[in-house]
Design a protein around this motif. Sequence first.
Motif, PDB file in Angstrom:
ATOM      1  N   GLY A  50      -6.795   9.527   7.428  1.00 24.64           N
ATOM      2  CA  GLY A  50      -5.636   8.972   8.114  1.00 24.64           C
ATOM      3  C   GLY A  50      -5.802   7.496   8.428  1.00 24.64           C
ATOM      4  O   GLY A  50      -6.918   6.964   8.457  1.00 24.64           O
ATOM      5  N   VAL A  51      -4.640   6.870   8.664  1.00 25.94           N
ATOM      6  CA  VAL A  51      -4.636   5.420   8.887  1.00 25.94           C
ATOM      7  C   VAL A  51      -5.425   5.050  10.141  1.00 25.94           C
ATOM      8  O   VAL A  51      -6.028   3.976  10.229  1.00 25.94           O
ATOM      9  CB  VAL A  51      -3.180   4.887   8.939  1.00 25.94           C
ATOM     10  N   ILE A  78       0.866  -1.178   0.000  1.00 28.31           N
ATOM     11  CA  ILE A  78       0.000   0.000   0.000  1.00 28.31           C
ATOM     12  C   ILE A  78       0.903   1.228   0.000  1.00 28.31           C
ATOM     13  O   ILE A  78       1.675   1.438   0.949  1.00 28.31           O
ATOM     14  CB  ILE A  78      -0.882   0.047   1.272  1.00 28.31           C
ATOM     15  N   VAL A  79       0.803   2.023  -1.062  1.00 27.84           N
ATOM     16  CA  VAL A  79       1.607   3.243  -1.124  1.00 27.84           C
ATOM     17  C   VAL A  79       0.690   4.406  -0.758  1.00 27.84           C
ATOM     18  O   VAL A  79      -0.272   4.692  -1.477  1.00 27.84           O
ATOM     19  CB  VAL A  79       2.200   3.437  -2.538  1.00 27.84           C
ATOM     20  N   ASP A  95      -4.586   1.895  -8.677  1.00 31.64           N
ATOM     21  CA  ASP A  95      -4.591   3.096  -7.845  1.00 31.64           C
ATOM     22  C   ASP A  95      -6.019   3.381  -7.387  1.00 31.64           C
ATOM     23  O   ASP A  95      -6.942   2.656  -7.753  1.00 31.64           O
ATOM     24  CB  ASP A  95      -4.016   4.294  -8.617  1.00 31.64           C
ATOM     25  N   ALA A  96      -6.163   4.430  -6.574  1.00 31.66           N
ATOM     26  CA  ALA A  96      -7.475   4.724  -6.008  1.00 31.66           C
ATOM     27  C   ALA A  96      -7.872   6.178  -6.252  1.00 31.66           C
ATOM     28  O   ALA A  96      -8.719   6.725  -5.573  1.00 31.66           O
ATOM     29  CB  ALA A  96      -7.458   4.432  -4.512  1.00 31.66           C
ATOM     30  N   ILE A 105      -8.040   5.407   2.785  1.00 32.71           N
ATOM     31  CA  ILE A 105      -8.350   4.530   1.645  1.00 32.71           C
ATOM     32  C   ILE A 105      -7.422   3.308   1.634  1.00 32.71           C
ATOM     33  O   ILE A 105      -7.877   2.160   1.590  1.00 32.71           O
ATOM     34  CB  ILE A 105      -8.247   5.325   0.329  1.00 32.71           C
ATOM     35  N   GLY A 106      -6.099   3.555   1.706  1.00 33.26           N
ATOM     36  CA  GLY A 106      -5.134   2.462   1.675  1.00 33.26           C
ATOM     37  C   GLY A 106      -5.233   1.608   2.929  1.00 33.26           C
ATOM     38  O   GLY A 106      -5.212   0.370   2.866  1.00 33.26           O
ATOM     39  N   GLY A 107      -5.363   2.258   4.086  1.00 29.61           N
ATOM     40  CA  GLY A 107      -5.432   1.532   5.355  1.00 29.61           C
ATOM     41  C   GLY A 107      -6.669   0.635   5.416  1.00 29.61           C
ATOM     42  O   GLY A 107      -6.615  -0.497   5.893  1.00 29.61           O
TER      43      GLY A 107
END
Length: 750
Positions: free
Chosen positions: A131-132, A8-9, A95-96, A14-16
């Motif tokens: 945020g994560v 996860i970059v 990607d997102a 979203i990524g978390g």
Amino acid sequence: MMLNKVVIVGLGLIGGSFASALKAAGAVNHIVGCARSAETLKLGLEMGVIDEAQPDIAEAVKGADLVLLAAPIGLTEMLLKKMQPGLDGKTVVTDAGSVKGNVIAAAKNVFGCVPDWFVPGHPIAGSEQSGVAASNPDLYKNHKVILTPTATSAPHAVALVSKAWQAVGADVLTMDVERHDEVLAATSHLPHLLAFSLVDTLAKEDENLEIFRYAAGGFRDFTRIASSDASMWHDIFVANKAAISTTLDRFEQGLATLREAVESEDSETMLGVMTRAKVARDHFTTMLAKRAYSKANEIESNQMTESNIVFTASPGGSVTGAIRVSGDKSISHRSIMLGALANGVTEVQGFLEGEDALATLQAFRDMGVVIEGPTQGDVKIFGVGLHGLQAPPGPLYVGNSGTSMRLLSGLLAAQAFDSELTGDESLSKRPMGRVANPLREMGASIETCEDGTPPIKIQGGQGLKAMQYKMPMASAQVKSCVLLAGLYADGETSVIEPAPTRDHTERMLRGFGYSVTTDGDRASLTGGGSLQATNIDVPADISSAAFFLVAASIIPGADLTLKHVGINPTRTGVINILKLMGADITLENASEAGGEPVADIHVRYAPLKGINIPQDQVPLAIDEFPALFVAAACAEGQTVLTGAEELRVKESDRIQVMADGLKVLGVDIQPTDDGAIIGGCEQGKAAFAGGHVESHGDHRIAMAFVVASLRASAEITIGNCANVATSFPNFVELATQVGINVSSSATRAG
Ligand code: S3P
């Protein structure tokens, strides 16, 4: 699906959330997080969102199955460049970002082309939190993820990204890049731009932000999104500037029109804009709530679980009192159609607020007609004249309604614009060749599926020529379709029918000042005239009253009055047939309403006997056979129906479906190609056993079996009754009011 290594970059919400959802689904062995901030990576590790932190992107992506780029979109090019040395051509990258054109451009800049392992995507999910720390494994459940693969994307790469999103509960769909960016510009980017701009405009003028003290719900609802992350939205606006400008142009035009209408007190324009907007917004709400009329968009409805309405009807009921059943369905449809095509304002009373008539109403709104209501049966239609309809924005979806589809096809065949008519599962199986064929003879360009079923695609701009049409079947819908097309044709159009069918179109056209001549079996009109607005009083529907006519005829002690029912002689077959069977039915307070005869119908219990139903009564009672089958099963001796093959192509195959249900209830019935032979029952005995019957989504079948419960020995349950709302939305309420023991319950169906 099982992924070995996922990277996860950009470890934000979203990524978390993607990482924690993959873990929760057991779909990944090892997740590497990659972010600029050491703090973020530390938190990700502590929370268990990632298994490994790796600030160096090229190192991080080495040997990964899948990389999700979930950083701000302005950084895409830089991040792709940084990860390039670590990529081996096997790792799939997605990607997102909420703009796709710029992501494709970034990939081209870095790699010289769009690599086959790159599959751009966009999850339509988020929250005000970021945020994560806000990572939520359920964030994507039942949310859409749009993938925008390019011509060069490898199928295995697209499949891998798709499966990963499905593993976290998302609905995955694909779109091309331009379409994605246009759709998002309109539905997401423009509203954010407007919210930022409105709040800033107001705030700038008032340094102390005093006015916000007085701001109530409207301000809060409209501007909630103005507190979104400014730098993220800056990047999005820049990345999608072309599509945003185009939709902003359209918005500014609309705003200018509304401004002008307000300044000049042009109520028609103002109400037009606001009514259309309200309907569209309500439609969106019901679509999200997955309720019945939400089916206006089949694509949505395919993804939804509908509720199965089950009726439970128990013996021991009675039938007494006085009621007015809901408005006539056929007349309600026609009031909207002719009102829309007239010059001037038409006011309708007693309009049927059922799904079918509402489908017609919505179709005309989609073609630019301003319609107020319905409010307790009142509708106001601002007619646009015969040539004032506008191209609808997409296919016209008419749900379960055969009348909407067949009559509209006649009108649409004559318009300057192209159109398409679609319907629900039942309507999509019904024959449309019967309207397409005569329309083609008139010069229309019209296509159906190969077997003559919907959708119907019509190419506009064809000049129609008048014709004489000898109908092969007795159908008021076909007759009306050809006559409506005839309004636009050059010369005199005539329809010759093999047996009399309902003549509401002819009567109502005359009510709108359009000359229609009837000579025996022939109805004719000449194209090129105009319709003048009028007021319409819709009588109660004899087809809905029919269930109560039968109910009162079969249960001893019954005494019921049905108020203000339409008794047009082309619709009274049910009264004639019941009387031949011995029913006690009298008409009271006969009068006329808007060119249609009406009366109160008084019905009392009387023992019924079986008969051979005269064939000439069949088209005059065509919708009433489900109820009449129930009457026949309660009559002494056999009843024989012939010449009713049309029943096989109604909302269901009514011969088969009634025979199946009646057999479950112990009735001796033999279906034939064009009717049925129904064994009767001795007076004073239960005519039906209890049991579960299926209505197959056919409103009239569902209501007929409720009536049967009056003479049943045990409870009858009836499945799939939601479509009762198409013609008789308050059926259960009125049935209960007269004394029938019936209740309705909803269960979720898959
Ligand atoms: C209708 C005509 C009839 C009827 C339908 C309504 C109308 O259909 O069954 O419920 O409003 O013209 P057909 O024309 O197919 O017989």
